[in-house]
Structures are given as structure tokens and as C-alpha cells.
Design a protein around this motif. Sequence first.
Motif, short mmCIF file in Angstrom:
data_model
loop_
_atom_site.label_atom_id
_atom_site.label_comp_id
_atom_site.label_asym_id
_atom_site.label_seq_id
_atom_site.Cartn_x
_atom_site.Cartn_y
_atom_site.Cartn_z
N LEU A 255 -70.45 10.65 -7.22
CA LEU A 255 -71.73 11.01 -5.56
C LEU A 255 -72.54 9.62 -5.74
CD1 LEU A 255 -70.83 14.88 -5.35
CD2 LEU A 255 -69.22 13.03 -4.79
N THR A 256 -72.90 9.33 -4.88
CA THR A 256 -73.95 9.17 -4.93
C THR A 256 -74.99 9.68 -4.82
OG1 THR A 256 -72.45 6.64 -4.43
CG2 THR A 256 -74.70 6.41 -4.49
N ALA A 257 -76.03 9.30 -6.21
CA ALA A 257 -77.27 10.05 -5.62
C ALA A 257 -77.96 8.89 -5.47
CB ALA A 257 -77.88 10.93 -7.11
N LEU A 258 -78.81 7.72 -6.56
CA LEU A 258 -78.66 6.31 -5.42
C LEU A 258 -77.91 5.04 -6.37
CD1 LEU A 258 -82.76 6.30 -7.19
CD2 LEU A 258 -81.09 4.16 -7.80
N ALA A 260 -79.33 0.78 -5.16
CA ALA A 260 -79.80 -0.25 -5.09
C ALA A 260 -79.85 -0.02 -3.82
CB ALA A 260 -79.60 -1.53 -5.35
N ARG A 261 -78.97 0.30 -2.10
CA ARG A 261 -78.77 -0.08 -1.45
C ARG A 261 -79.58 1.18 -0.84
NH1 ARG A 261 -77.85 -5.32 0.39
NH2 ARG A 261 -78.82 -4.12 2.61
N THR A 262 -79.06 2.69 -1.08
CA THR A 262 -79.15 3.88 -0.53
C THR A 262 -80.50 5.12 -1.64
OG1 THR A 262 -76.89 4.38 -1.33
CG2 THR A 262 -77.41 3.30 0.68
N ILE A 263 -80.02 6.14 -1.26
CA ILE A 263 -80.55 7.34 -1.55
C ILE A 263 -80.12 8.65 -0.55
CG2 ILE A 263 -82.33 9.10 -2.54
CD1 ILE A 263 -84.21 6.41 -3.01
N THR A 264 -79.04 8.87 -1.75
CA THR A 264 -77.98 9.63 -0.48
C THR A 264 -79.09 11.02 -0.49
OG1 THR A 264 -76.06 8.98 -2.17
CG2 THR A 264 -76.33 11.17 -0.33
N PRO A 265 -79.11 11.59 0.73
CA PRO A 265 -79.98 13.05 1.31
C PRO A 265 -79.81 14.36 0.23
CG PRO A 265 -79.09 11.82 2.97
CD PRO A 265 -78.37 11.12 2.23
N GLU A 266 -80.37 15.07 0.10
CA GLU A 266 -80.13 15.88 -1.38
C GLU A 266 -79.15 16.96 -0.16
OE1 GLU A 266 -83.58 17.68 -1.99
OE2 GLU A 266 -83.21 17.53 -4.26
N ASN A 267 -79.37 17.30 0.94
CA ASN A 267 -78.17 18.62 1.80
C ASN A 267 -77.43 18.56 1.82
OD1 ASN A 267 -79.27 16.62 3.64
ND2 ASN A 267 -78.96 17.65 5.24
N LEU A 268 -77.14 16.68 2.20
CA LEU A 268 -75.45 15.86 2.08
C LEU A 268 -74.92 15.55 0.75
CD1 LEU A 268 -73.15 14.80 3.71
CD2 LEU A 268 -74.59 12.51 3.12
N LEU A 269 -75.25 15.46 -0.15
CA LEU A 269 -75.01 15.48 -1.39
C LEU A 269 -74.72 17.06 -2.32
CD1 LEU A 269 -74.44 13.56 -3.94
CD2 LEU A 269 -76.62 13.86 -4.40
N TRP A 283 -65.63 15.19 -9.97
CA TRP A 283 -66.60 14.67 -9.65
C TRP A 283 -67.72 14.63 -10.54
CZ3 TRP A 283 -71.55 16.46 -9.87
CH2 TRP A 283 -72.24 18.42 -9.72
N GLN A 284 -68.22 13.18 -10.55
CA GLN A 284 -69.63 13.24 -11.14
C GLN A 284 -70.70 12.44 -10.62
OE1 GLN A 284 -67.93 10.05 -14.28
NE2 GLN A 284 -66.46 9.62 -12.35
N VAL A 285 -71.71 12.19 -11.25
CA VAL A 285 -73.00 12.13 -10.11
C VAL A 285 -73.14 11.02 -10.49
CG1 VAL A 285 -75.09 12.20 -9.70
CG2 VAL A 285 -74.10 13.78 -9.83
N ARG A 286 -73.79 9.71 -9.34
CA ARG A 286 -73.00 7.89 -9.88
C ARG A 286 -74.65 7.69 -9.20
NH1 ARG A 286 -73.34 3.92 -5.23
NH2 ARG A 286 -73.25 2.11 -6.51
N VAL A 287 -74.92 6.58 -10.49
CA VAL A 287 -76.60 6.63 -10.26
C VAL A 287 -76.06 5.23 -10.78
CG1 VAL A 287 -79.13 6.91 -11.13
CG2 VAL A 287 -77.60 8.69 -10.37
N ALA A 288 -76.35 4.00 -10.19
CA ALA A 288 -76.18 2.67 -10.01
C ALA A 288 -77.40 2.04 -8.85
CB ALA A 288 -74.80 2.53 -9.69
N VAL A 305 -78.55 6.92 9.58
CA VAL A 305 -77.16 8.33 9.47
C VAL A 305 -77.19 8.92 8.05
CG1 VAL A 305 -74.77 8.11 9.67
CG2 VAL A 305 -75.95 6.11 10.99
N LEU A 306 -76.72 10.38 8.07
CA LEU A 306 -76.61 11.17 7.01
C LEU A 306 -75.43 10.25 5.85
CD1 LEU A 306 -76.87 14.77 7.52
CD2 LEU A 306 -78.73 13.68 6.06
N THR A 307 -75.62 9.47 5.19
CA THR A 307 -74.61 8.72 4.18
C THR A 307 -74.77 9.06 2.85
OG1 THR A 307 -75.22 6.93 6.82
CG2 THR A 307 -73.65 6.41 4.79
N CYS A 308 -73.50 9.00 2.36
CA CYS A 308 -73.09 8.98 1.24
C CYS A 308 -71.45 8.00 1.02
CB CYS A 308 -72.61 10.20 0.70
SG CYS A 308 -72.66 10.71 -1.34
N GLY A 309 -72.48 7.43 -0.32
CA GLY A 309 -71.30 6.39 -0.88
C GLY A 309 -70.15 7.74 -2.07
N LEU A 310 -68.79 7.49 -1.41
CA LEU A 310 -68.01 7.90 -2.38
C LEU A 310 -67.13 6.69 -3.41
CD1 LEU A 310 -66.15 11.16 0.06
CD2 LEU A 310 -68.54 10.85 -1.34
#
Length: 346
Positions: A255-258, A260-269, A283-288, A305-310
Amino acid sequence: MDAKLDFSILKTLTELPGVSGRETAVREYLKNLLKDSADEISTDTLGNLIVFKKGTSDKNLLFCAHMDEVGLMIHFVDERGFLRFVTVGGIDPRTLLAQRVRVQTKSGALLGIIGTKPAHITTEADRGKAVGIKELFIDLGLPADEVKKRVAPGDWAVLDRGYEEFGDGKISAKALDNRAGVFVLTEVVRALKNPFYNVYAVFTVQEEVGLRGATTAAYGVKADVALCLDTTGAADIPGCAPQDYICSLGGGVGLTALDARTITPENLLNELKQICDKHNIRWQVRVAPRGGNDAGAVHLSKTGVLTCGLSVPTRNIHSNVEIISKQDLENTFRLAYWAGQNGLKV
Ligand SMILES: [Zn+2]
């Protein structure tokens, strides 16, 4: 929900050639595979495949998974028939030495070998040295005049390596980045029945060269939320410190938290973590800090757009021996499925 994934589809997907900007074979395969599971299928100008499935609400969920893979483009045929090339997408030249490729020509694919000087004629210093892309060449095993008839600058090549299942549920192949994400999305489209969301499953082009397909695809969909399915580097290997792993193979969906291109909104994460916990999804948190994916383009579309990278953890990413775990694929699939089927509280 039946989480039995059909891995023969993943095998086929990894075997298809689809360097950035040349994704036709992958797109045609997906069109045929998904035609009975979709309410509408279309292709946009850049070549993104948009598979629409009607939901029970008026909310729209955009899924992205990029079809393209890193590869090579021929730019010069020398007088002896050896091919010189540039990379399309990020490839470390060290991973190309002594490898096979398939050169795609107008008259079909040709096997090529990326040659290297044998140990017998290199010095100790040569052998310890990093290799540059300009030193590499493709040998087609054909006379120069035959090569010139069949291959031209602008032709492209894919890495060549078969699909293997090995170890305790691991898969190695070329192009797992991102046929793994494409595979998960095809299985989600096939599994969803009367989903909460109107689902736009977009198989994008040209991610590896700068998120180009996702940029136009996101513009064309009025998404309330978006989930981008892609692989991510798992550096849980010798020589890397645990704090630099990014993700671990077998550790579950990233689950992408951050990145180089995004920071996932807290509510979506938080909502995604809750869905995982509810359905026993690992799951594991992804910080890349050094990498991104289609989410980088999608979240900046229109007014945002509310977006998260899986992310599916992948060892040896951008080589022809990428490794993923079946369990991670299953966990990614189940999260994407439940998000689409029941909706997200965001
Ligand atoms: Zn990717």
C-alpha cells in the motif's frame, strides 16, 4: 468470491511482446479475454484499453495497470550486421550481458544474442568493470545483407526468458513489471458481479517512459477514486539493508504511502488497510522515495483524484528474471476486488 487465479493467463501475458509504445499484442489479447466480462470496451488515441463495467451506484472507480514493458530499440545496423540499440525504459546494462532477446521485425520475431567477450580474452580489469550500453550489440546469426533486408532502425526488441514457477509459490519471467498488475486487473474484471462502482479498468500504455498513457486515460474518466496496480522493487536481497527493502517478497500487497510521484491521502490509505484487515489480506506499507507509477499522473488529473498505488513486490525488477510471489498476487487481487465490489468509504 472465488480467489482462484488462473496463472496460465499470467504466463501468456509475460510471453507477449509489448515494449512501451508497441503494446498491440497485449492489448489485442486482453480485448479478446475480457469481451464477455465487460459492458463496453474501447481504445483511445494513445492505445490505452478501457474496459467498462457498470456498477450499482453513480460513483466511478478507475483502475490502471500498464501494459508496457522495458525493452530495446534498434538504432543502427553495422556493416557486419550487428545491431546497436538504445533502452526503452530503465534497464541496467549489466543485466543485458550475455542475454537473449527477440527482435520484432516486419517479417516476424528474430532471436538475437547480446554478445560479450569471452573470459579467455578479457583482462582482470575488464571483468570487474561496469558495462555501458554503447559497448553492447545484438548478434542475429545472419549475414549482414540478410540483416539489412530484415531489420531497420526503429525496430524494437524484448528481453527473452520463459515463465517459470519455482520455490514456494514464486514466479520468474520477463515483463512481470507489469503483466502482474495487468493479470490482477483482468481477474478483478472477470470476478466483479454487479459492483458498487462503475468500474473503468484501464490498461495503459507507455508507463515506463513517463506515465504517458495514464495521463490521457485519467483525463477521459471522471473518477471518484483510482487504484493503480503495478509492481514495485523488492530489495530484500543480500547486499541491501532492511531499511532499504522498500517491500518484501511474500509480505503482501504494497500500500503506497509515498513514492517519488505521489503521497496517498490518509483517509484512502486507512480505508484500504481496514479492508485488508477485514478480509484477512496481507499488506505492507510501501515508501519508495525513488520511483513512481501511473498513480503519479492519475492523481493530478482534472481537479485531482483520490489515488493509491497497489504494488506487487518484485525482485530483480526491470530484468528478464523478475521474481514475484503468488501469495502477493492473491492479496493484491482480493484487495482490488473488494474495493470495487463493495466500495470504499472515502
Ligand atoms: Zn511498472
